[in-house]
Design an enzyme around this catalytic site. Structure first.
Site, mmCIF file in Angstrom:
data_model
loop_
_atom_site.group_PDB
_atom_site.id
_atom_site.type_symbol
_atom_site.label_atom_id
_atom_site.label_comp_id
_atom_site.label_asym_id
_atom_site.label_seq_id
_atom_site.Cartn_x
_atom_site.Cartn_y
_atom_site.Cartn_z
ATOM 1 N N GLU A 1 0.455 -17.920 -20.668
ATOM 2 C CA GLU A 1 1.557 -17.751 -19.707
ATOM 3 C C GLU A 1 2.290 -19.052 -19.433
ATOM 4 O OE1 GLU A 1 -0.112 -16.327 -16.009
ATOM 5 O OE2 GLU A 1 -1.963 -17.421 -16.360
ATOM 6 N N CYS B 1 0.254 -8.245 -21.011
ATOM 7 C CA CYS B 1 -0.067 -7.601 -19.735
ATOM 8 C C CYS B 1 0.993 -7.862 -18.664
ATOM 9 C CB CYS B 1 -1.440 -8.054 -19.238
ATOM 10 S SG CYS B 1 -1.591 -9.822 -18.979
ATOM 11 N N HIS C 1 0.821 -1.212 0.000
ATOM 12 C CA HIS C 1 0.000 0.000 0.000
ATOM 13 C C HIS C 1 0.854 1.260 0.000
ATOM 14 C CE1 HIS C 1 -3.156 -2.733 0.568
ATOM 15 N NE2 HIS C 1 -2.954 -2.963 1.843
ATOM 16 N N ASP D 1 4.876 -14.748 -15.712
ATOM 17 C CA ASP D 1 4.907 -16.197 -15.496
ATOM 18 C C ASP D 1 5.521 -16.921 -16.688
ATOM 19 O OD1 ASP D 1 4.000 -16.320 -12.945
ATOM 20 O OD2 ASP D 1 1.911 -16.708 -13.468
#
Length: 593
Positions: free
Chosen positions: A434, A505, A192, A458
């Site tokens: 992937e 992505c 965060h 991956d």
């Protein structure tokens, strides 16, 4: 030369120079085990009850004070409230106090440690990072037990804030105009602190192991948010260099932000959709502010964590439909659960696996628990009424898994139709490519889906057989390895031959050194972290397709990573000197070799 240079993980770009102020929040270090008489155990339990209650009030109060620029982060505070109010943590602390007849502080430390160990055993780095949420919640309760709390709002001058870690509630209390940078011992790319620092455009470095030992209050420090370095007591030459670098980056940022809302179109008219990867609702504002043309990857795992019961279809529908509405008419691509049984301990218990990364996860998990999968699919189908939604299945290795997912997908459509529930029957579906097996049968897979999205994080790990988080072998994580480049090219060609779109992505999409090669392959879309969108758009808009195809041809002929890196570096140096200055990922790889 600086007195010390320490290394962390860069999570928010930029440079800051100033005096350090350390916020000491590591209250779980050396908590004393103080025995108490049996007659005092109830008093210790009452202290714990009161501390949990007060901590919850603190968080609720912090949520009410969220300023406009951080309002989208309320969900993070809600997740901490969820942990705080979950009887599991408090119950364990109360039990430890009674069973061991010890002080409330030690009982709390043990309860937090148990939960922390459970999270630490999880393979997925994003979900594993949630262990920090548990520790932050514990810290807040510990503060109330101790009866004191640092007053962040009391900071008077502009400071370089250092801390063991920062909670979302801490960040709410920050006076943004007084914080020049953030540096923490804890944290990772998905923490965060990083998300908020990027929102506020504050340079930040997390995961600095030696931070607390090396930096003292008042030290003059340089925080390099590009490479994750912190210089303690720098010399004049280092100060001059970073002052100049900071000025150059400020000028560069203003230039790319000014142009980020222009379309991702090359100089000769080739269009590429520039999308964003997100996992939290609050990141949507960054997508829009940075010129993102939609969301190419919504990770959905977070909603399943930190809770005893699985989310309902209505909960998921509300979240997905809200996102779809806000983004409309932009694309929202929802990836179905990429989670393993070992991470579902809250509901399913633990499943022991020797190697979870190669075990029951993603689509395999959904095949074992179809009711979980169907709940999510039904929510996505319903939410698609509210915007331009696509659904994407992760970790497909071949046709059998794809056809199973499609069968459940159509079964959900039939159920909703029978029930008279409104849904979008035309929602496109695709897969993440992937796994090397999916690459090799991509011609067959392409005939049964509407789009491909290549998940290079991956794909590279599985293809090269390395764990990029393993410090002994992470240098082998090479996006431009000849095998990786050829696999991506193979998938792009298979998709286009079948007449479907293909995007990427993974982190390669946000690497300026990789983008010209990906453009040369004919990639239809690139999806990346929201902060990377303006810079990548600039590269796309300053490039011609013939330049990219020429570079790709040379890269495909290259037999080594070093040769490819030199080719790409030459192009970037000539065309985009600013990117060479701020983003040197390939150069770093070469240095590691």
């Amino acid at each position: 030369m600086a007195k010390a240079v320490i290394q962390g993980i860069p999570v928010s770009a930029g440079v800051a120079i100033g005096k350090a102020l350390f916020l000491n929040r590591n209250r779980f270090e050396n908590v004393p085990r103080r025995p108490v008489p049996e007659e005092d155990v109830a008093q210790e339990q009452r202290r714990l009850e009161a501390a949990f209650t007060q901590a919850a009030r603190d968080l609720e109060a912090a949520r009410g004070k969220i300023p406009a620029e951080l309002r989208d982060h309320a969900m993070i505070i809600d997740s901490h409230l969820m942990i705080l109010k979950d009887p599991k943590l408090k119950g364990a602390a109360l039990r430890y106090a009674a069973e061991h007849m010890v002080c409330a502080e030690w009982a709390l430390e043990k309860a937090v440690a148990d939960l922390r160990d459970a999270f630490s055993a999880i393979e997925d780095p994003y979900i594993r990072e949630r262990v920090n949420d548990v520790r932050m919640v514990g810290e807040r309760v510990m503060v109330r037990l101790a009866g004191d709390e640092p007053e962040l709002s009391a900071i008077t001058g502009r400071v370089m804030l250092m801390a063991h870690d920062l909670t979302p509630a801490d960040t709410v209390e920050l006076q943004v105009d007084k914080i020049m940078s953030l540096s923490t011992t804890q944290g990772a790319k998905t923490s965060h602190t990083g998300i908020m620092a990027r929102s506020l455009q504050i340079p930040a470095v997390v995961g600095v192991a030696d931070l607390e030992k090396t930096v003292r209050d008042g030290d003059l420090v340089i925080v390099d948010g590009f490479k994750g370095k912190i210089f303690v007591d720098p010399d004049d030459e280092e100060l001059a260099h970073y002052e100049e670098l900071g000025d150059q980056f400020h000028t560069y940022q203003k230039m790319i932000i000014r142009l980020c809302h222009l379309p991702g179109e090359m100089r000769d008219g080739y269009a590429v959709s520039v999308l964003a990867n997100i996992e939290l609702f609050e990141e949507v504002a960054q997508v829009l502010d940075n010129g993102g043309e939609g969301v190419g990857l919504l990770r959905t795992e977070y909603r399943y964590m930190n809770r005893r019961e699985l989310p309902t279809e209505e909960e998921l529908f509300e979240e997905y439909s809200d996102l779809a509405s806000i983004l409309s008419p932009r694309t929202l691509t929802i990836r179905t659960l990429d989670i393993g049984a070992d991470k579902m301990f809250g509901h399913f218990g633990r499943l022991e696996e020797a190697n979870p990364a190669l075990g029951l996860r993603a689509i395999r998990f959904c095949m074992r628990y179809p009711e979980v999968f169907k709940t999510q699919i039904r929510a996505i189908l319903r939410a698609a009424v509210w915007g331009n939604v696509k659904v994407m299945f992760p970790m497909i290795s071949g046709l059998k898994e794809l056809r199973y997912a499609k069968a459940l997908f159509h079964e959900c459509q039939a159920e909703l139709r029978r029930e008279g529930v409104d849904f979008n029957p035309e929602i496109p579906y695709g897969i993440m490519v992937e796994l090397p097996s999916a690459v090799m049968v991509s011609e067959f897979l392409a005939q049964e889906v509407d789009f491909f999205s290549i998940g290079t994080n991956d794909l590279i790990q599985y293809s090269l057989g390395i764990d990029r988080t393993n410090r002994y072998v992470s240098y082998l994580y090479q996006p431009l390895h000849p095998a990786v480049v050829r696999m991506i090219k193979h998938v792009v060609d298979a998709a286009h031959q079948a007449g479907i779109e293909v995007g990427l992505c993974g982190e390669m999409a946000s690497d300026p050194f990789c983008v010209p090669i990906l453009l040369g392959m004919g990639m239809d879309s690139l999806s990346m972290n929201p902060q990377a969108v303006p810079g990548i758009k600039r590269i796309i808009r300053q490039t011609r397709m013939d330049e990219c195809t020429d570079l790709l041809k040379l890269v495909l002929e290259s037999r080594t990573v070093s040769r490819t890196n030199r080719l790409v570096r030459d192009v970037i140096f000539q065309r985009f000197p600013e990117e060479l200055m701020f983003y040197t990922s390939l150069l770093d790889i070469e240095e590691a070799q």
